[in-house]
Design a protein around this motif. Sequence first.
Motif, PDB file in Angstrom:
ATOM      1  N   LEU A 129      -7.572  17.816   4.564  1.00  0.00           N
ATOM      2  CA  LEU A 129      -7.195  18.515   3.334  1.00  0.00           C
ATOM      3  C   LEU A 129      -5.827  19.178   3.461  1.00  0.00           C
ATOM      4  N   SER A 130      -5.487  19.657   4.646  1.00  0.00           N
ATOM      5  CA  SER A 130      -4.141  20.205   4.864  1.00  0.00           C
ATOM      6  C   SER A 130      -3.091  19.137   4.629  1.00  0.00           C
ATOM      7  N   LYS A 131      -3.364  17.923   5.113  1.00  0.00           N
ATOM      8  CA  LYS A 131      -2.440  16.803   4.905  1.00  0.00           C
ATOM      9  C   LYS A 131      -2.368  16.421   3.431  1.00  0.00           C
ATOM     10  N   ILE A 132      -3.500  16.418   2.744  1.00  0.00           N
ATOM     11  CA  ILE A 132      -3.524  16.094   1.312  1.00  0.00           C
ATOM     12  C   ILE A 132      -2.701  17.120   0.531  1.00  0.00           C
ATOM     13  N   LYS A 133      -2.890  18.404   0.837  1.00  0.00           N
ATOM     14  CA  LYS A 133      -2.120  19.442   0.148  1.00  0.00           C
ATOM     15  C   LYS A 133      -0.623  19.252   0.355  1.00  0.00           C
ATOM     16  N   LYS A 134      -0.252  18.931   1.576  1.00  0.00           N
ATOM     17  CA  LYS A 134       1.165  18.750   1.901  1.00  0.00           C
ATOM     18  C   LYS A 134       1.728  17.488   1.260  1.00  0.00           C
ATOM     19  N   ASN A 135       1.056  16.359   1.441  1.00  0.00           N
ATOM     20  CA  ASN A 135       1.614  15.069   1.044  1.00  0.00           C
ATOM     21  C   ASN A 135       1.342  14.665  -0.401  1.00  0.00           C
ATOM     22  N   CYS A 136       0.286  15.171  -0.997  1.00  0.00           N
ATOM     23  CA  CYS A 136      -0.034  14.804  -2.381  1.00  0.00           C
ATOM     24  C   CYS A 136       0.355  15.882  -3.390  1.00  0.00           C
ATOM     25  N   TYR A 137       0.320  17.136  -2.964  1.00  0.00           N
ATOM     26  CA  TYR A 137       0.612  18.238  -3.873  1.00  0.00           C
ATOM     27  C   TYR A 137       1.877  18.997  -3.502  1.00  0.00           C
ATOM     28  N   ARG A 138       2.538  18.544  -2.458  1.00  0.00           N
ATOM     29  CA  ARG A 138       3.801  19.117  -1.998  1.00  0.00           C
ATOM     30  C   ARG A 138       3.707  20.615  -1.680  1.00  0.00           C
ATOM     31  N   GLU A 139       2.542  21.024  -1.218  1.00  0.00           N
ATOM     32  CA  GLU A 139       2.385  22.427  -0.799  1.00  0.00           C
ATOM     33  C   GLU A 139       3.057  22.609   0.554  1.00  0.00           C
ATOM     34  N   ASP A 140       3.541  23.807   0.788  1.00  0.00           N
ATOM     35  CA  ASP A 140       4.097  24.112   2.103  1.00  0.00           C
ATOM     36  C   ASP A 140       2.992  23.976   3.122  1.00  0.00           C
ATOM     37  N   TYR A 141       3.319  23.332   4.220  1.00  0.00           N
ATOM     38  CA  TYR A 141       2.330  23.105   5.271  1.00  0.00           C
ATOM     39  C   TYR A 141       2.475  24.180   6.324  1.00  0.00           C
ATOM     40  N   HIS A 142       1.420  24.940   6.517  1.00  0.00           N
ATOM     41  CA  HIS A 142       1.406  25.974   7.548  1.00  0.00           C
ATOM     42  C   HIS A 142       0.439  25.525   8.621  1.00  0.00           C
ATOM     43  N   ASP A 143       0.934  25.388   9.825  1.00  0.00           N
ATOM     44  CA  ASP A 143       0.093  24.938  10.932  1.00  0.00           C
ATOM     45  C   ASP A 143      -0.854  26.066  11.312  1.00  0.00           C
ATOM     46  N   LYS A 193       0.833  -1.212   0.000  1.00  0.00           N
ATOM     47  CA  LYS A 193       0.000   0.000   0.000  1.00  0.00           C
ATOM     48  C   LYS A 193       0.870   1.265   0.000  1.00  0.00           C
ATOM     49  N   LYS A 194       1.959   1.236   0.762  1.00  0.00           N
ATOM     50  CA  LYS A 194       2.861   2.392   0.777  1.00  0.00           C
ATOM     51  C   LYS A 194       3.462   2.624  -0.604  1.00  0.00           C
ATOM     52  N   LYS A 195       3.832   1.530  -1.284  1.00  0.00           N
ATOM     53  CA  LYS A 195       4.386   1.649  -2.645  1.00  0.00           C
ATOM     54  C   LYS A 195       3.353   2.213  -3.606  1.00  0.00           C
ATOM     55  N   GLU A 196       2.075   1.930  -3.338  1.00  0.00           N
ATOM     56  CA  GLU A 196       0.999   2.450  -4.187  1.00  0.00           C
ATOM     57  C   GLU A 196       0.684   3.915  -3.879  1.00  0.00           C
ATOM     58  N   GLY A 197       1.371   4.480  -2.886  1.00  0.00           N
ATOM     59  CA  GLY A 197       1.203   5.901  -2.589  1.00  0.00           C
ATOM     60  C   GLY A 197       0.218   6.234  -1.487  1.00  0.00           C
ATOM     61  N   TRP A 198      -0.302   5.232  -0.786  1.00  0.00           N
ATOM     62  CA  TRP A 198      -1.256   5.499   0.281  1.00  0.00           C
ATOM     63  C   TRP A 198      -0.562   6.156   1.464  1.00  0.00           C
ATOM     64  N   LYS A 199      -1.267   7.074   2.103  1.00  0.00           N
ATOM     65  CA  LYS A 199      -0.835   7.765   3.316  1.00  0.00           C
ATOM     66  C   LYS A 199      -1.927   7.587   4.365  1.00  0.00           C
ATOM     67  N   ILE A 200      -1.554   7.861   5.633  1.00  0.00           N
ATOM     68  CA  ILE A 200      -2.514   7.755   6.736  1.00  0.00           C
ATOM     69  C   ILE A 200      -2.549   9.059   7.516  1.00  0.00           C
ATOM     70  N   SER A 201      -3.730   9.433   7.956  1.00  0.00           N
ATOM     71  CA  SER A 201      -3.900  10.501   8.928  1.00  0.00           C
ATOM     72  C   SER A 201      -4.941  10.021   9.934  1.00  0.00           C
ATOM     73  N   GLU A 221     -14.382  20.594  10.385  1.00  0.00           N
ATOM     74  CA  GLU A 221     -13.091  20.786  11.051  1.00  0.00           C
ATOM     75  C   GLU A 221     -12.148  19.602  10.784  1.00  0.00           C
ATOM     76  N   ILE A 222     -12.669  18.390  10.916  1.00  0.00           N
ATOM     77  CA  ILE A 222     -11.863  17.185  10.689  1.00  0.00           C
ATOM     78  C   ILE A 222     -11.397  17.123   9.235  1.00  0.00           C
ATOM     79  N   LEU A 223     -12.308  17.387   8.304  1.00  0.00           N
ATOM     80  CA  LEU A 223     -11.962  17.301   6.889  1.00  0.00           C
ATOM     81  C   LEU A 223     -11.012  18.414   6.456  1.00  0.00           C
ATOM     82  N   LEU A 224     -11.113  19.602   7.047  1.00  0.00           N
ATOM     83  CA  LEU A 224     -10.140  20.658   6.742  1.00  0.00           C
ATOM     84  C   LEU A 224      -8.744  20.234   7.175  1.00  0.00           C
ATOM     85  N   GLY A 225      -8.641  19.567   8.318  1.00  0.00           N
ATOM     86  CA  GLY A 225      -7.350  19.037   8.750  1.00  0.00           C
ATOM     87  C   GLY A 225      -6.820  18.006   7.771  1.00  0.00           C
TER      88      GLY A 225
END
Length: 182
Positions: free
Chosen positions: A131-145, A47-55, A125-129
């Motif tokens: 989406l922050s992870k998706i932006k960071k890990n899938c689109y390589r956006e800078d993550y701002h806490d 699954k990791k090789k297929e690109g799956w991530k966990i939050s 609130e949960i889904l916005l969190g």
Amino acid sequence: MSSGDRSSTGNVWIDIFSELIDEELDYTDKWSLNFNYKITDTLSREKKKEGWKISSRHVYASFCCSKCHHQWNSARVLVIFHYRLREKMERGHVIMRPFRQVCDACKSNGEHYEIPRFSEDKVEEILLGLLSKIKKNCYREDYHDDGIDSGCSKVYRTKPHKSSLCEACRDGICCQDDYKDD
């Protein structure tokens, strides 16, 4: 996005997820959200090789027993997300699992777990969190806490957590840190 106090156990997650994808992601990829009550807090090597991530995250939710109608709240409801973006196909996929609890009033012999209910505000609130992870890990956006996924959300006081009633405790994953990202 409009929000209210209506609780849900399914469709509101998908509706809010779709709205947030349209509002928050500046990409043309199509994303979907599905439930799977068998996913865990780990990924296989494949699954990791297929690109799956966990939050994952512990959050506040309410419950109502489908047998005796007893109601209760918990601030330690574990929600796990598996997600990945398949860039070549321009598709993203999220699989989620909210962990359930047994009613303390009738106990139902530990055989019947109730699905948690979340307010629309909590779902957002949960889904916005997430989406922050998706932006960071899938689109390589800078993550701002921005506090969405940092544990700074409202503190809810509930009775002590009863691990004997918790599905995540039964599976040995509830008492881990509140946040996990692989």
